[in-house]
Design a protein around this motif. Structure first.
Motif, mmCIF file in Angstrom:
data_model
loop_
_atom_site.group_PDB
_atom_site.id
_atom_site.type_symbol
_atom_site.label_atom_id
_atom_site.label_comp_id
_atom_site.label_asym_id
_atom_site.label_seq_id
_atom_site.Cartn_x
_atom_site.Cartn_y
_atom_site.Cartn_z
ATOM 1 N N VAL A 3 0.849 -1.191 0.000
ATOM 2 C CA VAL A 3 0.000 0.000 0.000
ATOM 3 C C VAL A 3 0.884 1.240 0.000
ATOM 4 C CG1 VAL A 3 -2.217 0.730 0.935
ATOM 5 C CG2 VAL A 3 -1.162 -1.271 1.867
ATOM 6 N N VAL A 4 2.054 1.119 0.603
ATOM 7 C CA VAL A 4 3.056 2.192 0.618
ATOM 8 C C VAL A 4 4.391 1.580 0.254
ATOM 9 C CG1 VAL A 4 4.290 3.858 2.048
ATOM 10 C CG2 VAL A 4 1.867 3.472 2.438
ATOM 11 N N GLU A 5 5.112 2.228 -0.657
ATOM 12 C CA GLU A 5 6.435 1.755 -1.034
ATOM 13 C C GLU A 5 7.360 2.958 -1.152
ATOM 14 O OE1 GLU A 5 8.535 -1.278 -4.198
ATOM 15 O OE2 GLU A 5 6.465 -0.686 -4.499
ATOM 16 N N VAL A 6 8.496 2.886 -0.483
ATOM 17 C CA VAL A 6 9.484 3.968 -0.493
ATOM 18 C C VAL A 6 10.795 3.386 -0.990
ATOM 19 C CG1 VAL A 6 10.780 5.589 0.939
ATOM 20 C CG2 VAL A 6 8.372 5.168 1.428
ATOM 21 N N SER A 7 11.432 4.081 -1.931
ATOM 22 C CA SER A 7 12.700 3.595 -2.478
ATOM 23 C C SER A 7 13.746 4.700 -2.455
ATOM 24 C CB SER A 7 12.513 3.133 -3.924
ATOM 25 O OG SER A 7 11.636 2.041 -3.973
ATOM 26 N N HIS A 8 14.886 4.412 -1.852
ATOM 27 C CA HIS A 8 16.058 5.283 -1.859
ATOM 28 C C HIS A 8 15.783 6.685 -1.307
ATOM 29 C CE1 HIS A 8 17.879 2.075 -4.110
ATOM 30 N NE2 HIS A 8 16.914 2.145 -4.991
ATOM 31 N N LEU A 9 15.067 6.753 -0.195
ATOM 32 C CA LEU A 9 14.767 8.027 0.447
ATOM 33 C C LEU A 9 15.976 8.492 1.247
ATOM 34 C CD1 LEU A 9 12.661 10.207 1.284
ATOM 35 C CD2 LEU A 9 12.116 8.727 3.225
ATOM 36 N N GLY A 10 16.278 9.783 1.153
ATOM 37 C CA GLY A 10 17.372 10.352 1.923
ATOM 38 C C GLY A 10 17.047 11.772 2.340
ATOM 39 N N LYS A 11 17.645 12.213 3.436
ATOM 40 C CA LYS A 11 17.457 13.589 3.898
ATOM 41 C C LYS A 11 18.743 14.049 4.561
ATOM 42 C CE LYS A 11 15.432 17.422 5.051
ATOM 43 N NZ LYS A 11 15.144 18.437 4.066
ATOM 44 N N THR A 12 19.266 15.188 4.095
ATOM 45 C CA THR A 12 20.472 15.780 4.646
ATOM 46 C C THR A 12 20.170 17.203 5.066
ATOM 47 O OG1 THR A 12 21.818 14.435 3.154
ATOM 48 C CG2 THR A 12 22.897 16.322 4.180
ATOM 49 N N TYR A 13 20.630 17.588 6.251
ATOM 50 C CA TYR A 13 20.458 18.950 6.753
ATOM 51 C C TYR A 13 21.788 19.688 6.650
ATOM 52 C CZ TYR A 13 16.066 17.410 8.775
ATOM 53 O OH TYR A 13 14.799 16.929 8.945
ATOM 54 N N GLY A 14 21.721 21.002 6.447
ATOM 55 C CA GLY A 14 22.922 21.817 6.372
ATOM 56 C C GLY A 14 23.476 21.845 4.965
ATOM 57 N N LEU A 23 18.746 10.678 7.080
ATOM 58 C CA LEU A 23 18.345 9.412 6.456
ATOM 59 C C LEU A 23 19.250 9.165 5.271
ATOM 60 C CD1 LEU A 23 14.460 9.853 6.292
ATOM 61 C CD2 LEU A 23 15.720 8.393 7.873
ATOM 62 N N GLY A 24 19.685 7.948 5.103
ATOM 63 C CA GLY A 24 20.537 7.628 3.968
ATOM 64 C C GLY A 24 20.069 6.380 3.254
ATOM 65 N N ASP A 25 19.565 6.539 2.052
ATOM 66 C CA ASP A 25 19.170 5.430 1.177
ATOM 67 C C ASP A 25 18.239 4.435 1.878
ATOM 68 O OD1 ASP A 25 19.099 4.182 -1.280
ATOM 69 O OD2 ASP A 25 20.799 2.880 -0.828
ATOM 70 N N VAL A 26 17.120 4.924 2.373
ATOM 71 C CA VAL A 26 16.138 4.096 3.074
ATOM 72 C C VAL A 26 15.086 3.593 2.084
ATOM 73 C CG1 VAL A 26 14.338 4.098 4.843
ATOM 74 C CG2 VAL A 26 16.467 5.353 5.222
ATOM 75 N N SER A 27 14.829 2.311 2.091
ATOM 76 C CA SER A 27 13.798 1.706 1.247
ATOM 77 C C SER A 27 12.961 0.742 2.084
ATOM 78 C CB SER A 27 14.424 0.931 0.084
ATOM 79 O OG SER A 27 15.177 1.790 -0.738
ATOM 80 N N PHE A 28 11.646 0.764 1.887
ATOM 81 C CA PHE A 28 10.775 -0.178 2.581
ATOM 82 C C PHE A 28 9.414 -0.221 1.900
ATOM 83 C CE2 PHE A 28 10.046 3.878 4.669
ATOM 84 C CZ PHE A 28 8.679 3.932 4.821
ATOM 85 N N ALA A 29 8.640 -1.246 2.247
ATOM 86 C CA ALA A 29 7.275 -1.400 1.737
ATOM 87 C C ALA A 29 6.377 -1.800 2.905
ATOM 88 C CB ALA A 29 7.218 -2.459 0.647
#
Length: 52
Positions: A3-14, A23-29
């Motif tokens: 129902v939800v699929e996330v691929s290669h999510l990342g978040k960098t501050y600064g 977050l670095g290269d997070v994937s899940f379903a």
């Protein structure tokens, strides 16, 4: 089928030398009927939602 699929999510501050990778290269379903939570160490901006 997820129902939800996330691929290669990342978040960098600064920027530049003062960056922090939250977050670095997070994937899940998540399939129907499953629960998911994102947790992390206290004080690491865990309450901030990534803007995708």
């Amino acid at each position: 089928m997820p129902v939800v699929e996330v691929s290669h999510l990342g978040k960098t501050y600064g920027s530049g030398r003062a960056t922090y990778e939250a977050l670095g290269d997070v994937s899940f379903a998540v399939d129907r009927g499953e629960l998911a939570a994102i947790v992390g160490p206290s004080g690491r901006r865990a309450q901030a939602r990534p803007r995708c």
